[in-house]
Every structure is written in C-alpha cells, then in structure tokens.
Design a protein around this motif. Structure first.
Motif, PDB file in Angstrom:
ATOM      1  N   LEU A 470       0.828  -1.199   0.000  1.00 25.41           N
ATOM      2  CA  LEU A 470       0.000   0.000   0.000  1.00 25.41           C
ATOM      3  C   LEU A 470       0.867   1.254   0.000  1.00 25.41           C
ATOM      4  CD1 LEU A 470      -2.856   1.132   0.092  1.00 25.41           C
ATOM      5  CD2 LEU A 470      -2.781   0.983   2.585  1.00 25.41           C
ATOM      6  N   PHE A 471       1.930   1.262   0.776  1.00 27.56           N
ATOM      7  CA  PHE A 471       2.868   2.389   0.781  1.00 27.56           C
ATOM      8  C   PHE A 471       3.398   2.640  -0.627  1.00 27.56           C
ATOM      9  CE2 PHE A 471       7.016   4.284   0.980  1.00 27.56           C
ATOM     10  CZ  PHE A 471       6.998   5.156   2.054  1.00 27.56           C
ATOM     11  N   THR A 472       3.765   1.576  -1.314  1.00 30.36           N
ATOM     12  CA  THR A 472       4.324   1.722  -2.664  1.00 30.36           C
ATOM     13  C   THR A 472       3.284   2.229  -3.648  1.00 30.36           C
ATOM     14  OG1 THR A 472       5.809  -0.131  -2.188  1.00 30.36           O
ATOM     15  CG2 THR A 472       5.550   0.504  -4.494  1.00 30.36           C
ATOM     16  N   ALA A 473       2.105   1.597  -3.646  1.00 30.10           N
ATOM     17  CA  ALA A 473       1.081   1.935  -4.637  1.00 30.10           C
ATOM     18  C   ALA A 473       0.534   3.339  -4.438  1.00 30.10           C
ATOM     19  CB  ALA A 473      -0.055   0.920  -4.575  1.00 30.10           C
ATOM     20  N   ILE A 474       0.460   3.795  -3.197  1.00 27.99           N
ATOM     21  CA  ILE A 474      -0.160   5.090  -2.924  1.00 27.99           C
ATOM     22  C   ILE A 474       0.883   6.198  -2.792  1.00 27.99           C
ATOM     23  CG2 ILE A 474      -1.604   6.377  -1.325  1.00 27.99           C
ATOM     24  CD1 ILE A 474      -3.121   4.271  -2.906  1.00 27.99           C
ATOM     25  N   THR A 475       1.739   6.103  -1.780  1.00 29.50           N
ATOM     26  CA  THR A 475       2.682   7.200  -1.529  1.00 29.50           C
ATOM     27  C   THR A 475       3.716   7.318  -2.633  1.00 29.50           C
ATOM     28  OG1 THR A 475       2.368   7.060   0.864  1.00 29.50           O
ATOM     29  CG2 THR A 475       4.416   8.056   0.083  1.00 29.50           C
ATOM     30  N   VAL A 476       4.301   6.190  -3.036  1.00 30.48           N
ATOM     31  CA  VAL A 476       5.374   6.256  -4.029  1.00 30.48           C
ATOM     32  C   VAL A 476       4.806   6.522  -5.420  1.00 30.48           C
ATOM     33  CG1 VAL A 476       7.274   5.004  -5.104  1.00 30.48           C
ATOM     34  CG2 VAL A 476       6.904   4.825  -2.639  1.00 30.48           C
ATOM     35  N   HIS A 477       3.856   5.695  -5.871  1.00 33.16           N
ATOM     36  CA  HIS A 477       3.364   5.838  -7.242  1.00 33.16           C
ATOM     37  C   HIS A 477       2.445   7.059  -7.418  1.00 33.16           C
ATOM     38  CE1 HIS A 477       5.240   2.189  -8.290  1.00 33.16           C
ATOM     39  NE2 HIS A 477       4.292   1.343  -7.969  1.00 33.16           N
ATOM     40  N   LEU A 478       1.355   7.116  -6.636  1.00 33.07           N
ATOM     41  CA  LEU A 478       0.319   8.112  -6.915  1.00 33.07           C
ATOM     42  C   LEU A 478       0.686   9.512  -6.421  1.00 33.07           C
ATOM     43  CD1 LEU A 478      -3.011   6.161  -6.290  1.00 33.07           C
ATOM     44  CD2 LEU A 478      -1.674   6.423  -8.377  1.00 33.07           C
ATOM     45  N   CYS A 479       1.442   9.594  -5.320  1.00 27.01           N
ATOM     46  CA  CYS A 479       1.791  10.918  -4.798  1.00 27.01           C
ATOM     47  C   CYS A 479       3.127  11.431  -5.326  1.00 27.01           C
ATOM     48  CB  CYS A 479       1.825  10.887  -3.268  1.00 27.01           C
ATOM     49  SG  CYS A 479       0.204  10.657  -2.513  1.00 27.01           S
ATOM     50  N   ALA A 480       4.132  10.552  -5.437  1.00 27.56           N
ATOM     51  CA  ALA A 480       5.473  11.009  -5.823  1.00 27.56           C
ATOM     52  C   ALA A 480       5.786  10.699  -7.282  1.00 27.56           C
ATOM     53  CB  ALA A 480       6.514  10.361  -4.908  1.00 27.56           C
ATOM     54  N   GLY A 481       5.706   9.436  -7.676  1.00 33.69           N
ATOM     55  CA  GLY A 481       6.067   9.054  -9.035  1.00 33.69           C
ATOM     56  C   GLY A 481       5.191   9.719 -10.083  1.00 33.69           C
ATOM     57  N   ALA A 482       3.881   9.723  -9.856  1.00 33.75           N
ATOM     58  CA  ALA A 482       2.976  10.347 -10.829  1.00 33.75           C
ATOM     59  C   ALA A 482       3.268  11.832 -10.977  1.00 33.75           C
ATOM     60  CB  ALA A 482       1.523  10.132 -10.396  1.00 33.75           C
ATOM     61  N   LEU A 483       3.652  12.473  -9.880  1.00 31.88           N
ATOM     62  CA  LEU A 483       3.990  13.894  -9.941  1.00 31.88           C
ATOM     63  C   LEU A 483       5.265  14.110 -10.746  1.00 31.88           C
ATOM     64  CD1 LEU A 483       3.133  16.682  -8.940  1.00 31.88           C
ATOM     65  CD2 LEU A 483       4.547  16.299  -6.914  1.00 31.88           C
ATOM     66  N   ALA A 484       6.272  13.272 -10.502  1.00 34.27           N
ATOM     67  CA  ALA A 484       7.532  13.418 -11.241  1.00 34.27           C
ATOM     68  C   ALA A 484       7.333  13.174 -12.727  1.00 34.27           C
ATOM     69  CB  ALA A 484       8.573  12.443 -10.677  1.00 34.27           C
ATOM     70  N   PHE A 485       6.650  12.108 -13.088  1.00 31.81           N
ATOM     71  CA  PHE A 485       6.425  11.823 -14.505  1.00 31.81           C
ATOM     72  C   PHE A 485       5.473  12.845 -15.122  1.00 31.81           C
ATOM     73  CE2 PHE A 485       8.215   7.722 -13.363  1.00 31.81           C
ATOM     74  CZ  PHE A 485       8.884   7.338 -14.520  1.00 31.81           C
ATOM     75  N   GLY A 486       4.443  13.257 -14.370  1.00 29.26           N
ATOM     76  CA  GLY A 486       3.477  14.199 -14.915  1.00 29.26           C
ATOM     77  C   GLY A 486       4.073  15.574 -15.161  1.00 29.26           C
ATOM     78  N   LEU A 487       4.785  16.110 -14.178  1.00 31.04           N
ATOM     79  CA  LEU A 487       5.407  17.420 -14.361  1.00 31.04           C
ATOM     80  C   LEU A 487       6.549  17.351 -15.362  1.00 31.04           C
ATOM     81  CD1 LEU A 487       5.462  18.806 -10.706  1.00 31.04           C
ATOM     82  CD2 LEU A 487       3.957  19.480 -12.584  1.00 31.04           C
ATOM     83  N   GLY A 488       7.268  16.224 -15.367  1.00 26.01           N
ATOM     84  CA  GLY A 488       8.344  16.069 -16.338  1.00 26.01           C
ATOM     85  C   GLY A 488       7.828  16.070 -17.763  1.00 26.01           C
ATOM     86  N   ALA A 489       6.656  15.458 -17.969  1.00 27.51           N
ATOM     87  CA  ALA A 489       6.087  15.407 -19.318  1.00 27.51           C
ATOM     88  C   ALA A 489       5.581  16.770 -19.771  1.00 27.51           C
ATOM     89  CB  ALA A 489       4.949  14.389 -19.356  1.00 27.51           C
ATOM     90  N   ARG A 490       5.223  17.636 -18.803  1.00 31.37           N
ATOM     91  CA  ARG A 490       4.659  18.940 -19.157  1.00 31.37           C
ATOM     92  C   ARG A 490       5.706  20.044 -19.196  1.00 31.37           C
ATOM     93  NH1 ARG A 490       0.998  15.800 -16.902  1.00 31.37           N
ATOM     94  NH2 ARG A 490      -1.189  15.933 -17.501  1.00 31.37           N
ATOM     95  N   GLY A 491       6.938  19.746 -18.855  1.00 28.48           N
ATOM     96  CA  GLY A 491       8.013  20.665 -19.151  1.00 28.48           C
ATOM     97  C   GLY A 491       8.527  21.614 -18.107  1.00 28.48           C
ATOM     98  N   PRO A 492       7.858  21.841 -16.943  1.00 27.81           N
ATOM     99  CA  PRO A 492       8.423  22.836 -16.031  1.00 27.81           C
ATOM    100  C   PRO A 492       9.663  22.361 -15.284  1.00 27.81           C
ATOM    101  CG  PRO A 492       6.474  21.842 -15.063  1.00 27.81           C
ATOM    102  CD  PRO A 492       6.570  21.330 -16.471  1.00 27.81           C
ATOM    103  N   ALA A 493       9.958  21.059 -15.342  1.00 25.11           N
ATOM    104  CA  ALA A 493      11.167  20.525 -14.708  1.00 25.11           C
ATOM    105  C   ALA A 493      11.573  19.276 -15.468  1.00 25.11           C
ATOM    106  CB  ALA A 493      10.918  20.206 -13.236  1.00 25.11           C
ATOM    107  N   ARG A 494      12.862  18.955 -15.416  1.00 25.87           N
ATOM    108  CA  ARG A 494      13.355  17.782 -16.143  1.00 25.87           C
ATOM    109  C   ARG A 494      12.897  16.505 -15.451  1.00 25.87           C
ATOM    110  NH1 ARG A 494      18.611  18.777 -14.984  1.00 25.87           N
ATOM    111  NH2 ARG A 494      19.052  16.584 -15.434  1.00 25.87           N
ATOM    112  N   PRO A 495      12.361  15.538 -16.207  1.00 28.37           N
ATOM    113  CA  PRO A 495      11.873  14.311 -15.568  1.00 28.37           C
ATOM    114  C   PRO A 495      12.977  13.535 -14.863  1.00 28.37           C
ATOM    115  CG  PRO A 495      11.826  14.140 -17.976  1.00 28.37           C
ATOM    116  CD  PRO A 495      12.090  15.566 -17.651  1.00 28.37           C
ATOM    117  N   ASP A 496      14.189  13.499 -15.422  1.00 29.94           N
ATOM    118  CA  ASP A 496      15.248  12.749 -14.752  1.00 29.94           C
ATOM    119  C   ASP A 496      15.627  13.403 -13.425  1.00 29.94           C
ATOM    120  OD1 ASP A 496      16.261  14.954 -16.080  1.00 29.94           O
ATOM    121  OD2 ASP A 496      18.186  14.019 -16.523  1.00 29.94           O
ATOM    122  N   ALA A 497      15.572  14.740 -13.370  1.00 32.12           N
ATOM    123  CA  ALA A 497      15.871  15.428 -12.115  1.00 32.12           C
ATOM    124  C   ALA A 497      14.794  15.158 -11.072  1.00 32.12           C
ATOM    125  CB  ALA A 497      16.003  16.926 -12.363  1.00 32.12           C
ATOM    126  N   LEU A 498      13.542  15.145 -11.500  1.00 31.05           N
ATOM    127  CA  LEU A 498      12.451  14.881 -10.562  1.00 31.05           C
ATOM    128  C   LEU A 498      12.497  13.443 -10.055  1.00 31.05           C
ATOM    129  CD1 LEU A 498       9.508  16.790 -12.280  1.00 31.05           C
ATOM    130  CD2 LEU A 498      10.835  17.495 -10.287  1.00 31.05           C
TER     131      LEU A 498
END
Length: 577
Positions: A470-498
């Motif tokens: 549950l920690f992985t699916a919620i905190t890591v994927h939906l709160c952190a990973g999705a934010l890094a990939f989502g913002l990285g795809a939209r350009g305000p920050a580099r995805p590899d840096a996030l």
C-alpha cells in the motif's frame, strides 16, 4: 486504455506477447490460436509498465485489420477471456463511453470554466486562498487524468446534465435534499448528535409538522440519491412509511474532488460526505457510505493522532481533518459524515496533490504558478519541499506498522506560513496496519482491530507485506512518481531530475527512520524493509484497477479489496548506470 490493459496483462498482452520490430517501431505480438494474432504498437514507458501503447489501435493478423475503437478492441480481448468474464468487458466498454462523454464536455467547457474560476478567485491559482480556494483547485484536478485508471473521468449513472449539475470539474453550486427519519433509527457517532447538525436546517425551517420536531432528525441527501436510490434504501430498511421527505432543497453546497463529498457554500471548511448511487474507478467501486467506513475513518484519525503525539517534529506540519462526526440509519445510502477542516488556513493555499500537474488558467501546470510565488520559479524546489515532508511522515507511519490510502486526492499541500509546507490528510479509512509492528512501537499491550476500533477486519495484518504494498502503490506511485512523470512530461522541470529527487528524498527519509526506529522485538528494521522493497527490488507492486474494479468479479480476480489488488511494474527508483 490500451496502455492500462497492457500493464494489467489483460488477455496475456504483457506475459504472452513477444516483441517484434516493424518499420514504424516496436510492436507486441499476442498469438490467439490457429495462426492468428493481435499486435499492439508500443513505446517504452518506465513508470508503472515497461511498455505502453504507442498508437490507439490493435491489429489483427492475418489480414492486417486495425481495431480502432474501444468496443472493437474489448470485443477482441473478451474472446480470449473465460465466458463468464464477458459482463465485465461489456461494463468496461460502457465506462469508456462515459469517460469519452466527460472528456468532450471538459473540452467544450474548458475556456468558460477557467474564465469563471479566474473571475471569482483571481487569475493566478497561487493566490487561491483557504478552503474556498481549495474548491477551485479541486475543479482543475478533476479535469486531469488519473495516474493509473484510464477512464476515471466518467461516472456511472451520470450523463451530461448530471455532470454539469453535480461534478466538481464544472464548479457548480446546488442545494441538498433532506429526509426526516425517526430518531431511534439513526445512529450517531458518540457525542456527535448535537454538533453534527450545527448550521443545518431546523425541523421548523424544513417545514416539518410540530409533532415531528422531537421525534425525527434530519439527514442530508444528495440530489442524485434523492432521484431514486433513496426510495429503495427506505424500503430495504423498513422506513418507507415512517420517513418524511422535506419538500424543498435547503443548504447550498459545492462539490469537492471526490464528487460525493460537498463543501458548505457558506462555510467551505465544513464538508458533508454523502452516499451516491454511482461508481467511479471501476464498476465495483461504489460511491456509497457504509456504516463501517464511518467507524474506520474516525479510528484511523485517532491512530494518526497517537503517532503525531509521539513525533513532535510533525507538530503543525501534519494536519488532520476532523472526521469524528457522522450518522447513519443502518444502510449505505442513508448516511452522512461531517468533516471539519483545520482552522487558521484562510491565508494559506490549500490544494490536493492531484492539482499540481493540472493546467492553470494560463496553461502552465499549477505547480509552476506555486513555484513562482513560493520558490522563485523553481518547480524542482517546490517538489523537493513536498517530497521531503511526505516521505518523512509516511516512513514514520510505516515504522509504526501503518500505511494509508492517502493518495493524491486525500492529501492536500498547504503553502504559506512560518511552518513551511504542510500536509492536510482526510479520508483515513481503509489503511493497512501491521499490528505486530504497531504494538512494538506504541507499547501498552497488544494493539488489534478491536482495540483500535476498526470495523473492517482487513485493516489489521500481522506482516509488513500488505503495508509495504500500500505504501508503494499510494505514496510512491500516486503521490510522488505520478507527480515526477506528470510534471516532467509537461516541461516545467526535467523528468530525470524529478525522479532523482524522488529516489534521494526517499532514501534520506529511510535513513532518518532507521536511526529513529531500529530493529526491535524480533522485527526487522522498518527502514530496511522498505529499502529492500523500494530501492533494490527489480519490480514494484502496481494497482490493477481495471481488472479488480470492472473486468473480473472478486471471485475471479481473487481481490479481497479491489483498491488493494496489484500487478507488477518496473522499478523506476533503481539507479541507472
């Protein structure tokens, strides 16, 4: 949709396919028998699946016929499934149609809704303050895709008119319906009978006869429930002849991101969670309010308060909504939770994590507007401050044996104030608690479901596995990973840096947790458990939401909880050479 079906291995798309190179790029070829096959054009993904769909089509061999509609694709995959699974495929096709309807409405109303938000709240979402401003952020978040579920915008039983009238992405305002029920049939949270109804219509204002003022109590009802499901609930509970419907709507509300929870228009810090006869994120994911969930939300809040009392460094930085006031009449369509948000946030910006990648009125992600105001335009610094607190708090909970369903809708970021970034948590039912680890952390005898007050016995387990999943699916994927990939795809920050930021802040949080909560009482260090499962494992658990929520019955999927049913995906936290 095709990407999700591939990730969840529907029809063997992931595990039975072979990779083939064609002139336009890679394809996965799935043999279907007698020399036939289905081919899916793919590209590398890396978030929760190694591959994802590259084009919206599935090709049939021999003949090279391309299936380019959701119905045709699902018909082809349904032929590979067991005959008893056909209803699930038909239901998912209907969900796709409802999602398409919602997307078309979103497109048609995009400019008008954003213009209205800007007119009411101002053009810059970084200055949408307090709980009233949070409702505007909910509207932006409701117009974005879910990180896992492919058709999350549609809602069963809600057509275009209902969506416009009641869905958060249209930021409507409407009045609730009310039902007077015999007081002896209504169960209240301990001590909450009086405070629950503060500010609600009185029996006299509702037009009830004088003789009912003392014998009946008022419960709010969502207009969608009033239209039909309410009568079925009253018949099932034997209250049809004793319930008194109030003839006119009273008390204006505005929907929050969850749709079934509405904020009082005059007091937006107060929310009412009301049952809806609809499903979101899957056919089986009904939006009712069970009596057990009311008990469990309050129990979850008490448990979090205990942890906060033992971890003073989070004082003032982790905020909890009060969810101890509720009532029900013994049915999941006759219930209400009155949530009270923390006071003192009128000058702060309060928004769900789901709103951070959402487009603001100027077209940029909301995170970019917030970074301009609070971090000198540095989106990476904004995400850094969020992840540092998020992982510190959630790993501390894991050290107590706790993982929450605190996904991107249930956690709000609070910006503004001397405390720095803060997190506001709500909807605390549905956690997983390793009672062995909790007992070791809290002491004072054994902690179990009965002592903790959880009605759902699935909450309490005796191992780290379900809690770590549950920690992985919620905190890591939906709160952190999705934010890094989502913002990285939209350009305000580099995805590899996030992504590097996600990995580094998680590692640092685990280091702090290891120092504060070493191995004890025969249990391995909580930090080492997460380190092995997150930073070194080749694969991570991933929610299989379509399979468990719609395509298969619980008996066929084996899911004891459809929100905690997993497949696996690549570990994007592994350091690349």
């Amino acid at each position: 949709m095709l990407g999700a079906l591939l990730r969840e291995d529907v029809g063997g798309l992931r595990t039975r396919s072979t990779l083939v190179a064609l002139p336009d790029g890679p394809w996965l070829r799935l043999p279907t028998g007698e020399g036939r096959a289905l081919l899916l054009p793919v590209r590398e993904d890396g978030f929760q699946s190694r591959w994802t769909a590259r084009l919206p089509l599935l090709r049939q061999e021999p003949g090279g016929r391309d299936l380019t509609s959701t119905g045709a694709v699902l018909d082809a995959l349904a032929r590979l499934a067991a005959p008893g699974d056909a209803p699930g495929y038909r239901a998912f096709a209907e969900e796709c149609d409802r999602d398409l309807l919602a997307r078309r409405l979103h497109s048609a109303t995009h400019a008008a809704v954003l213009a209205r938000l800007a007119e009411v709240h101002g053009p810059d979402p970084a200055y949408w303050h307090g709980h009233r401003g949070s409702l505007a952020h909910d509207t932006l978040a409701a117009r974005t895709d879910h990180p896992v579920h492919p058709v999350a915008r549609g809602r069963r039983g809600m057509g275009a008119a209902e969506l416009r009238a009641w869905a958060p992405e249209f930021h409507p305002r409407f009045a609730l319906r009310w039902l007077a029920l015999p007081a002896e049939h209504v169960v209240h949270a301990p001590g909450a009978a009086g405070v629950l109804r503060e500010g609600w219509p009185t029996p006299a204002e509702a037009g009830l006869p004088d003789r009912l003022h003392d014998s009946h109590v008022l419960l709010p009802v969502h207009p969608m429930t009033w239209a039909g499901p309410l009568h079925e609930a009253l018949a099932e509970t034997g209250l049809a002849d004793r319930a008194v419907p109030v003839g006119r709507p009273l008390l204006d509300v505005v929907p929050t991101l969850s749709t079934r929870t509405v904020a009082l228009a005059a007091r937006p810090a107060e929310h009412l969670k009301l049952p809806l006869a609809t499903s979101t994120l899957g056919l089986l994911n009904r939006r009712t309010v069970t009596p057990a969930s009311l008990l469990d939300g309050a129990a979850g809040q008490r448990l979090l308060a205990r942890v906060l009392a033992r971890a003073p460094r989070f004082a003032g930085r982790i905020l909890l909504a009060d969810e101890t006031r509720w009532a029900h009449a013994g049915h999941d369509m006759l219930a209400v939770l009155r949530r009270v948000q923390p006071a003192g946030l009128e000058g702060a910006v309060v928004l769900p994590l789901a709103a951070l990648p959402a487009p603001a009125p100027d077209g940029r992600p909301v995170a970019a507007a917030l970074a301009d105001r609070f971090h000198g335009g540095d989106v990476t610094a904004l995400v850094d401050s969020l992840l540092t607190l998020l992982f510190d708090w959630q790993t501390t909970l894991f050290a107590h044996g706790i993982a929450l369903e605190s996904h991107q809708q249930n956690v709000s970021l609070v910006l503004g104030g001397a405390e720095g970034p803060r997190l506001l948590l709500k909807d605390n039912d549905g956690p997983r608690v390793n009672t062995r680890r909790l007992t070791a952390a809290l002491g004072g005898g054994e902690w179990n479901a009965e002592r903790l007050g959880f009605a759902d016995r699935r909450v309490c387990v005796t191992g780290d596995g379900p809690v770590a999943d549950l920690f992985t699916a919620i905190t890591v994927h939906l709160c952190a990973g999705a934010l890094a990939f989502g913002l990285g795809a939209r350009g305000p920050a580099r995805p590899d840096a996030l992504l590097a930021l996600v990995r580094d802040r998680l590692r640092e949080a685990l280091d702090r947790t290891a120092a504060a909560y070493p191995a004890a009482d025969g249990l391995p260090s909580a930090a080492e458990v997460l380190r092995a499962r997150l930073l070194h494992a080749p694969e991570l658990p991933v929610k299989a939401m379509v399979t468990a929520g719609t395509l298969l019955t619980k008996a066929r999927s084996g899911a004891t909880d459809i929100n905690k049913h997993y497949t696996t995906g690549p570990n994007y936290l592994l350091r690349k050479a």
